[in-house]
Write a protein that holds these residues in place. Structure first.
Motif, PDB file in Angstrom:
ATOM      1  N   PHE A  17       0.916  -1.159   0.192  1.00 37.78           N
ATOM      2  CA  PHE A  17       0.148  -0.265   0.008  1.00 37.78           C
ATOM      3  C   PHE A  17       0.889   1.075  -0.164  1.00 37.78           C
ATOM      4  O   PHE A  17       1.661   1.395   0.837  1.00 37.78           O
ATOM      5  N   VAL A  18       1.044   1.857  -1.111  1.00 38.22           N
ATOM      6  CA  VAL A  18       2.023   2.900  -1.237  1.00 38.22           C
ATOM      7  C   VAL A  18       1.233   4.305  -1.560  1.00 38.22           C
ATOM      8  O   VAL A  18       0.389   4.208  -2.204  1.00 38.22           O
ATOM      9  N   VAL A  19       1.765   5.359  -0.967  1.00 34.60           N
ATOM     10  CA  VAL A  19       1.166   6.660  -1.361  1.00 34.60           C
ATOM     11  C   VAL A  19       2.231   7.364  -1.939  1.00 34.60           C
ATOM     12  O   VAL A  19       3.538   7.507  -1.646  1.00 34.60           O
ATOM     13  N   LEU A  20       1.472   8.260  -2.956  1.00 33.80           N
ATOM     14  CA  LEU A  20       2.542   9.287  -3.696  1.00 33.80           C
ATOM     15  C   LEU A  20       2.316  10.515  -2.975  1.00 33.80           C
ATOM     16  O   LEU A  20       1.236  11.068  -2.828  1.00 33.80           O
ATOM     17  N   TYR A  21       3.208  11.296  -2.480  1.00 33.60           N
ATOM     18  CA  TYR A  21       3.237  12.443  -1.695  1.00 33.60           C
ATOM     19  C   TYR A  21       3.897  13.783  -2.346  1.00 33.60           C
ATOM     20  O   TYR A  21       5.173  13.203  -2.623  1.00 33.60           O
ATOM     21  N   GLY A  22       3.431  14.767  -2.157  1.00 32.82           N
ATOM     22  CA  GLY A  22       4.089  15.872  -2.788  1.00 32.82           C
ATOM     23  C   GLY A  22       3.249  16.915  -2.991  1.00 32.82           C
ATOM     24  O   GLY A  22       2.226  16.872  -2.990  1.00 32.82           O
ATOM     25  N   LYS A  23       3.789  18.094  -3.390  1.00 26.82           N
ATOM     26  CA  LYS A  23       3.060  19.573  -3.632  1.00 26.82           C
ATOM     27  C   LYS A  23       2.146  19.234  -5.127  1.00 26.82           C
ATOM     28  O   LYS A  23       2.462  18.566  -5.967  1.00 26.82           O
ATOM     29  N   SER A  24       1.257  20.007  -5.118  1.00 31.88           N
ATOM     30  CA  SER A  24       0.378  19.976  -6.473  1.00 31.88           C
ATOM     31  C   SER A  24       1.402  20.172  -7.626  1.00 31.88           C
ATOM     32  O   SER A  24       2.127  21.306  -7.507  1.00 31.88           O
ATOM     33  N   GLY A  25       1.156  19.504  -8.777  1.00 33.78           N
ATOM     34  CA  GLY A  25       2.128  19.850  -9.928  1.00 33.78           C
ATOM     35  C   GLY A  25       3.414  19.041  -9.721  1.00 33.78           C
ATOM     36  O   GLY A  25       4.155  19.111 -10.882  1.00 33.78           O
TER      37      GLY A  25
ATOM     38  N   GLU B 194       9.122  15.681  -5.899  1.00 29.21           N
ATOM     39  CA  GLU B 194       9.164  16.928  -6.066  1.00 29.21           C
ATOM     40  C   GLU B 194       9.750  17.387  -7.434  1.00 29.21           C
ATOM     41  O   GLU B 194      10.846  16.664  -8.055  1.00 29.21           O
ATOM     42  N   ASN B 195       9.114  18.214  -8.317  1.00 27.20           N
ATOM     43  CA  ASN B 195       9.480  18.442  -9.604  1.00 27.20           C
ATOM     44  C   ASN B 195       9.632  17.497 -10.555  1.00 27.20           C
ATOM     45  O   ASN B 195      10.607  17.204 -11.231  1.00 27.20           O
ATOM     46  N   GLY B 196       8.695  16.307 -10.101  1.00 26.81           N
ATOM     47  CA  GLY B 196       8.895  15.112 -11.279  1.00 26.81           C
ATOM     48  C   GLY B 196       9.736  14.047 -10.983  1.00 26.81           C
ATOM     49  O   GLY B 196       9.963  13.040 -11.520  1.00 26.81           O
ATOM     50  N   LYS B 197      10.589  14.398  -9.524  1.00 27.59           N
ATOM     51  CA  LYS B 197      11.691  13.159  -9.337  1.00 27.59           C
ATOM     52  C   LYS B 197      11.102  12.646  -7.981  1.00 27.59           C
ATOM     53  O   LYS B 197      10.563  13.341  -7.103  1.00 27.59           O
ATOM     54  N   ILE B 198      11.331  11.352  -7.674  1.00 25.64           N
ATOM     55  CA  ILE B 198      11.242  10.770  -6.547  1.00 25.64           C
ATOM     56  C   ILE B 198      12.415  11.147  -5.647  1.00 25.64           C
ATOM     57  O   ILE B 198      13.369  10.830  -5.808  1.00 25.64           O
ATOM     58  N   THR B 199      12.171  11.748  -4.609  1.00 18.39           N
ATOM     59  CA  THR B 199      13.289  12.481  -3.649  1.00 18.39           C
ATOM     60  C   THR B 199      13.462  11.934  -2.448  1.00 18.39           C
ATOM     61  O   THR B 199      14.540  11.921  -1.727  1.00 18.39           O
ATOM     62  N   LYS B 200      12.507  10.926  -1.961  1.00 24.96           N
ATOM     63  CA  LYS B 200      12.574  10.349  -0.813  1.00 24.96           C
ATOM     64  C   LYS B 200      11.545   9.011  -0.622  1.00 24.96           C
ATOM     65  O   LYS B 200      10.587   9.100  -1.562  1.00 24.96           O
ATOM     66  N   THR B 201      12.134   7.941  -0.201  1.00 29.14           N
ATOM     67  CA  THR B 201      11.084   6.641  -0.270  1.00 29.14           C
ATOM     68  C   THR B 201      11.396   5.990   1.187  1.00 29.14           C
ATOM     69  O   THR B 201      12.414   6.260   1.574  1.00 29.14           O
ATOM     70  N   GLY B 202      10.373   5.932   1.861  1.00 34.28           N
ATOM     71  CA  GLY B 202      10.225   5.289   3.301  1.00 34.28           C
ATOM     72  C   GLY B 202       9.063   5.003   3.730  1.00 34.28           C
ATOM     73  O   GLY B 202       8.085   5.199   3.115  1.00 34.28           O
ATOM     74  N   THR B 203       9.105   4.521   5.015  1.00 36.76           N
ATOM     75  CA  THR B 203       7.729   4.197   5.718  1.00 36.76           C
ATOM     76  C   THR B 203       7.067   5.591   6.052  1.00 36.76           C
ATOM     77  O   THR B 203       8.041   6.711   6.104  1.00 36.76           O
TER      78      THR B 203
ATOM     79  N   GLY C  60       0.693  19.523  12.898  1.00 37.38           N
ATOM     80  CA  GLY C  60       0.781  20.169  11.432  1.00 37.38           C
ATOM     81  C   GLY C  60       0.843  19.037  10.585  1.00 37.38           C
ATOM     82  O   GLY C  60       0.165  18.237  10.396  1.00 37.38           O
ATOM     83  N   ASN C  61       2.091  19.288   9.616  1.00 38.99           N
ATOM     84  CA  ASN C  61       2.220  18.378   8.689  1.00 38.99           C
ATOM     85  C   ASN C  61       3.410  17.388   9.144  1.00 38.99           C
ATOM     86  O   ASN C  61       4.008  16.749   8.284  1.00 38.99           O
ATOM     87  N   ASN C  62       3.802  17.572  10.281  1.00 39.75           N
ATOM     88  CA  ASN C  62       4.924  16.887  10.744  1.00 39.75           C
ATOM     89  C   ASN C  62       4.690  15.778  11.785  1.00 39.75           C
ATOM     90  O   ASN C  62       3.851  16.047  12.554  1.00 39.75           O
ATOM     91  N   VAL C  63       5.590  14.943  12.025  1.00 35.97           N
ATOM     92  CA  VAL C  63       5.426  13.893  12.895  1.00 35.97           C
ATOM     93  C   VAL C  63       6.304  13.849  13.818  1.00 35.97           C
ATOM     94  O   VAL C  63       7.575  13.819  13.596  1.00 35.97           O
ATOM     95  N   ILE C  64       6.268  14.000  15.332  1.00 34.76           N
ATOM     96  CA  ILE C  64       7.505  13.939  16.247  1.00 34.76           C
ATOM     97  C   ILE C  64       7.283  12.769  17.158  1.00 34.76           C
ATOM     98  O   ILE C  64       6.101  12.030  17.350  1.00 34.76           O
ATOM     99  N   LYS C  65       8.377  12.294  17.408  1.00 32.90           N
ATOM    100  CA  LYS C  65       8.403  10.975  18.398  1.00 32.90           C
ATOM    101  C   LYS C  65       8.626  11.532  19.541  1.00 32.90           C
ATOM    102  O   LYS C  65       9.625  12.485  20.198  1.00 32.90           O
ATOM    103  N   SER C  66       7.949  11.193  20.669  1.00 37.34           N
ATOM    104  CA  SER C  66       8.122  11.633  22.071  1.00 37.34           C
ATOM    105  C   SER C  66       8.354  10.313  23.003  1.00 37.34           C
ATOM    106  O   SER C  66       7.316   9.382  22.724  1.00 37.34           O
ATOM    107  N   VAL C  67       9.488  10.380  23.719  1.00 37.75           N
ATOM    108  CA  VAL C  67       9.516   8.917  24.679  1.00 37.75           C
ATOM    109  C   VAL C  67       9.162   9.331  25.922  1.00 37.75           C
ATOM    110  O   VAL C  67       9.933  10.457  26.682  1.00 37.75           O
ATOM    111  N   SER C  68       8.493   8.727  26.742  1.00 37.12           N
ATOM    112  CA  SER C  68       8.112   8.978  28.026  1.00 37.12           C
ATOM    113  C   SER C  68       7.859   7.705  28.855  1.00 37.12           C
ATOM    114  O   SER C  68       7.939   6.570  28.317  1.00 37.12           O
ATOM    115  N   ALA C  69       8.136   7.999  30.222  1.00 40.39           N
ATOM    116  CA  ALA C  69       8.071   6.504  31.154  1.00 40.39           C
ATOM    117  C   ALA C  69       6.534   5.991  30.963  1.00 40.39           C
ATOM    118  O   ALA C  69       5.770   6.834  30.558  1.00 40.39           O
TER     119      ALA C  69
END
Length: 291
Positions: free
Chosen positions: A30-38, A208-217, A254-263
């Motif tokens: 299950f793959v998502v294509l992500y990026g700005k419009s255009g 980004e601008n027609g190129k795959i710049t990152k791939t990952g989970t 927002g549009n970011n995911v942070i990791k938080s480690v707590s007891a």
């Protein structure tokens, strides 16, 4: 397995853009294509479906070529084993629900899969309703059922949920995941929603601008690895991972995911989907549930 190497000159807001991508999808990904419009996301789906011809490259499904510029192979949309759902549903308004789904069948007599999908998508009580009488969410369920009635290998979803309200969008996400697993599909989704992507996808391709710049989970793509100084943000818990003595939260801010480690005992009451306040104290995060 789907293998793609695609190249085409496209028109963009800032002039011409060369789409040049090379990727491979395993069965049941299950793959998502992500990026700005255009950035070229919809163009990739259109090339995969046969609605837009690449200028160079190939599209290969297992040992079968759907497109190969070097060998002049270019199968029609009908001959490619795909299902596609657009944002505007593209249903026939003069037909009812049942007729829309049956229309896509290769053999009109074989209604087994159609009936299975009507049941799976909870459309039984709507089968005789005209499309204009349905809500947006109901129409999208019909579009999904129609896309799968021919048992495709590849399901292409071009922002199909973006026009729905949050509640209906969440419900449709569950339907899509259920279909993906039930029919063992390879699925490509275009989405701009990090929470939706993290919930649904195994892999993200960033364009980004027609190129795959990152791939990952999804988590690796959207996580902010460094946080310093004082901060205070509110966000939604997307995932909670319990270790021996600590718990790791993935929080959408927002549009970011942070990791938080707590007891572990400090955030035992916090679960996926909760709204939380993440603040810092001497560089140590403090996570508080928002009631």
């Amino acid at each position: 397995m789907i293998e793609c190497k695609l190249k085409k000159e496209l028109s963009a807001e800032e002039g011409k853009m060369i789409l040049d991508v090379d990727f491979r999808l395993n069965d049941e990904d299950f793959v998502v294509l992500y990026g700005k419009s255009g950035a070229g996301k919809t163009s990739i789906l259109r090339m995969l479906s046969g609605l837009l011809d690449p200028q160079d490259g190939y599209i290969k499904q297992d040992s079968n070529f759907w497109f190969d510029a070097a060998r002049n192979i270019n199968l029609s949309t009908q001959k490619r084993e795909i299902g596609i759902v657009f944002q505007d549903y593209a249903l026939f308004p003069n037909m009812n629900v049942e007729e829309n789904i049956y229309f896509a069948l290769r053999q009109k007599k074989d209604r087994t899969t159609a009936e299975e999908l009507i049941e799976l998508m909870e459309l039984e009580n709507l089968r005789k309703q005209k499309i204009q009488q349905l809500s947006g969410g109901q129409q999208q369920r019909v579009a999904l059922a129609r896309a799968l009635v021919r048992k495709p290998k590849l399901l292409l979803l071009d922002e199909p949920l973006s026009a729905l309200d949050h509640s209906m969008r969440t419900k449709l996400q569950e339907y899509v995941l259920k279909l993906h697993k039930t029919y063992k599909l390879t699925t490509i989704l275009i989405s701009h929603d990090p929470a939706e992507i993290i919930k649904m996808a195994d892999k993200v391709l960033v364009l980004e601008n027609g190129k795959i710049t990152k791939t990952g989970t999804p988590i690796s793509i959207f996580s902010e690895s460094k946080l310093s100084g004082k901060f205070q943000f509110t966000g939604e818990v997307l995932a909670k991972i319990d270790e021996e003595v600590v718990s790791i939260l993935h929080v959408l801010i927002g549009n970011n995911v942070i990791k938080s480690v707590s007891a572990k005992d400090e955030i035992a009451h916090i679960k996926k989907g909760d709204k939380v306040l993440v603040a810092s104290k001497a560089f140590n995060p403090i996570v508080t549930k928002i009631e």
